[in-house]
Design a protein around this motif. Sequence first.
Motif, PDB file in Angstrom:
ATOM      1  N   THR A  22       0.819  -1.395  -0.437  1.00  0.00           N
ATOM      2  CA  THR A  22      -0.153   0.074   0.424  1.00  0.00           C
ATOM      3  C   THR A  22       1.009   1.201   0.413  1.00  0.00           C
ATOM      4  O   THR A  22       2.127   1.322   0.389  1.00  0.00           O
TER       5      THR A  22
ATOM      6  N   GLU B  60       0.227   4.354   1.743  1.00  0.00           N
ATOM      7  CA  GLU B  60      -0.450   4.216   3.699  1.00  0.00           C
ATOM      8  C   GLU B  60       0.066   3.196   4.281  1.00  0.00           C
ATOM      9  O   GLU B  60      -0.198   1.930   3.654  1.00  0.00           O
ATOM     10  N   PRO B  61       0.567   3.101   5.361  1.00  0.00           N
ATOM     11  CA  PRO B  61       0.932   1.929   6.568  1.00  0.00           C
ATOM     12  C   PRO B  61      -0.654   1.476   6.348  1.00  0.00           C
ATOM     13  O   PRO B  61      -1.886   2.372   6.828  1.00  0.00           O
TER      14      PRO B  61
ATOM     15  N   THR C 274      -2.048  -0.945   9.865  1.00  0.00           N
ATOM     16  CA  THR C 274      -2.435  -1.034  10.740  1.00  0.00           C
ATOM     17  C   THR C 274      -3.542  -2.247  11.610  1.00  0.00           C
ATOM     18  O   THR C 274      -3.435  -2.790  12.774  1.00  0.00           O
TER      19      THR C 274
ATOM     20  N   HIS D 207       8.438  -0.355  -5.347  1.00  0.00           N
ATOM     21  CA  HIS D 207       8.747   0.668  -4.586  1.00  0.00           C
ATOM     22  C   HIS D 207       8.741   1.664  -4.149  1.00  0.00           C
ATOM     23  O   HIS D 207       8.982   2.646  -3.557  1.00  0.00           O
TER      24      HIS D 207
ATOM     25  N   LYS E 272       5.581   2.086  -0.743  1.00  0.00           N
ATOM     26  CA  LYS E 272       6.210   1.221   0.407  1.00  0.00           C
ATOM     27  C   LYS E 272       5.992   0.356   1.683  1.00  0.00           C
ATOM     28  O   LYS E 272       6.925  -0.136   2.059  1.00  0.00           O
ATOM     29  N   HIS E 273       4.773   0.632   1.788  1.00  0.00           N
ATOM     30  CA  HIS E 273       4.122  -0.209   3.086  1.00  0.00           C
ATOM     31  C   HIS E 273       4.131  -1.896   2.641  1.00  0.00           C
ATOM     32  O   HIS E 273       3.031  -1.955   1.791  1.00  0.00           O
ATOM     33  N   TYR E 274       5.140  -3.265   3.672  1.00  0.00           N
ATOM     34  CA  TYR E 274       3.773  -4.037   2.653  1.00  0.00           C
ATOM     35  C   TYR E 274       3.840  -4.910   3.636  1.00  0.00           C
ATOM     36  O   TYR E 274       3.955  -4.869   4.979  1.00  0.00           O
ATOM     37  N   THR E 275       2.038  -5.546   3.876  1.00  0.00           N
ATOM     38  CA  THR E 275       1.918  -5.865   5.367  1.00  0.00           C
ATOM     39  C   THR E 275       1.377  -7.572   4.779  1.00  0.00           C
ATOM     40  O   THR E 275       0.900  -7.969   3.927  1.00  0.00           O
TER      41      THR E 275
ATOM     42  N   PHE F 233      10.802  -1.571   1.619  1.00  0.00           N
ATOM     43  CA  PHE F 233       9.834  -1.929   1.957  1.00  0.00           C
ATOM     44  C   PHE F 233       9.988  -1.376   3.863  1.00  0.00           C
ATOM     45  O   PHE F 233      10.429  -1.860   4.469  1.00  0.00           O
ATOM     46  N   GLU F 234       9.198  -1.064   4.233  1.00  0.00           N
ATOM     47  CA  GLU F 234       8.693  -1.100   5.297  1.00  0.00           C
ATOM     48  C   GLU F 234       7.741  -2.202   5.481  1.00  0.00           C
ATOM     49  O   GLU F 234       5.913  -2.316   5.091  1.00  0.00           O
TER      50      GLU F 234
ATOM     51  N   ALA G 291       5.384  -5.219   7.637  1.00  0.00           N
ATOM     52  CA  ALA G 291       3.750  -5.214   8.965  1.00  0.00           C
ATOM     53  C   ALA G 291       3.258  -6.234   8.981  1.00  0.00           C
ATOM     54  O   ALA G 291       3.494  -6.799   7.541  1.00  0.00           O
TER      55      ALA G 291
END
Length: 339
Positions: A156, A158-159, A161, A222, A226-229, A289-290, A292
């Motif tokens: 995504t 955006e992050p 959670t 990327h 940058k947000h990989y969950t 990537f960040e 989570a």
Amino acid sequence: MKLSTLIKGTLTTSIAASLIASQLAYADNIRLRMHTFYGTEVDSIAADLRDRLQEASDGSIRLQFFRGGELVDSDQFVDAVARGTIDIAHGVGSYWPGRVGIGTIEGGLPGAWVSADEARDIFANQGLDELIAEAYEEQGVKLIGRGFGSDYGLLTREPVTSLDDLRSMRIRATSSIATVLEQFDVPTVFLPGQELYVALSTGVIDGAVYGGPVEYEQLKLHEVAKHYTDINLLNPGWTENALINPRTWERMSEEQQTILTEALDQYLLDVHQWLEEGNRAVIEAGELFEVAELPEEDSRRLAEAALPIWEAEAEKSERNARAVEILINNAIEQGRISE
């Protein structure tokens, strides 16, 4: 002791017949057009496949390889193979559930398996591939190979959670994942992989469930997300297949058919290993990537929401019901669901 004229003649004829039979094994040169849904990231694996086929067949099998979107869209592979526009397709069943009714089950129902070894056993030893092959035969194509993907996470802009964060996002997903997400009021859309970069960069979508970190890296996603969950729904997150035009298949000798299927098996395994190794490397590097993980409670809610999908797929046809029965029996044996 001298051989009689009759024996000599018989031996000469036998030797000549053997030589002719050997030559006839490769009497027809086969030119194959193969199309994958991947892009340039599998070029080296494709080159190995071309070389392997040419060497093993003494040059009688030549392969022309096309990347995702070059000739036909990935969701049109079944039609393209049936018509002979391409000879071989390397695709994913969940791309064409409207054409092949068992395609969504084949691609991977959420919660169906948790490891590549388990998935292989379900397809090869528990009868799932036999049902799938029947379905493809009805659509004018032949199933000749089975591959397995890897990590299947959410990328995504955006992050993320929690599941609640997704309600304000538009997510690219295949039909089965989309059905789960839509139960939580998450808007979804399907797009081919080659369209994801532009769609993410322009805001057409806010995220995608497409693959693992290495695939997102290879598509350069990327740069725009940058947000990989990890959503903990299915591993491997998809299965891959190799489909061939039956007329192309019938033109080949038995030896050529064996060479082709063995080479494709190795190609599909190479793709899987590349994905597995690449995902580990990208995550461990921690640069692109960040990473989570969805909260355990949310992952449990997703898994529970997936069970009605199994039931809905089973209701579509007798074949689908038999396929879902295989998945249920396996899940019971694995201890993931009770009888």
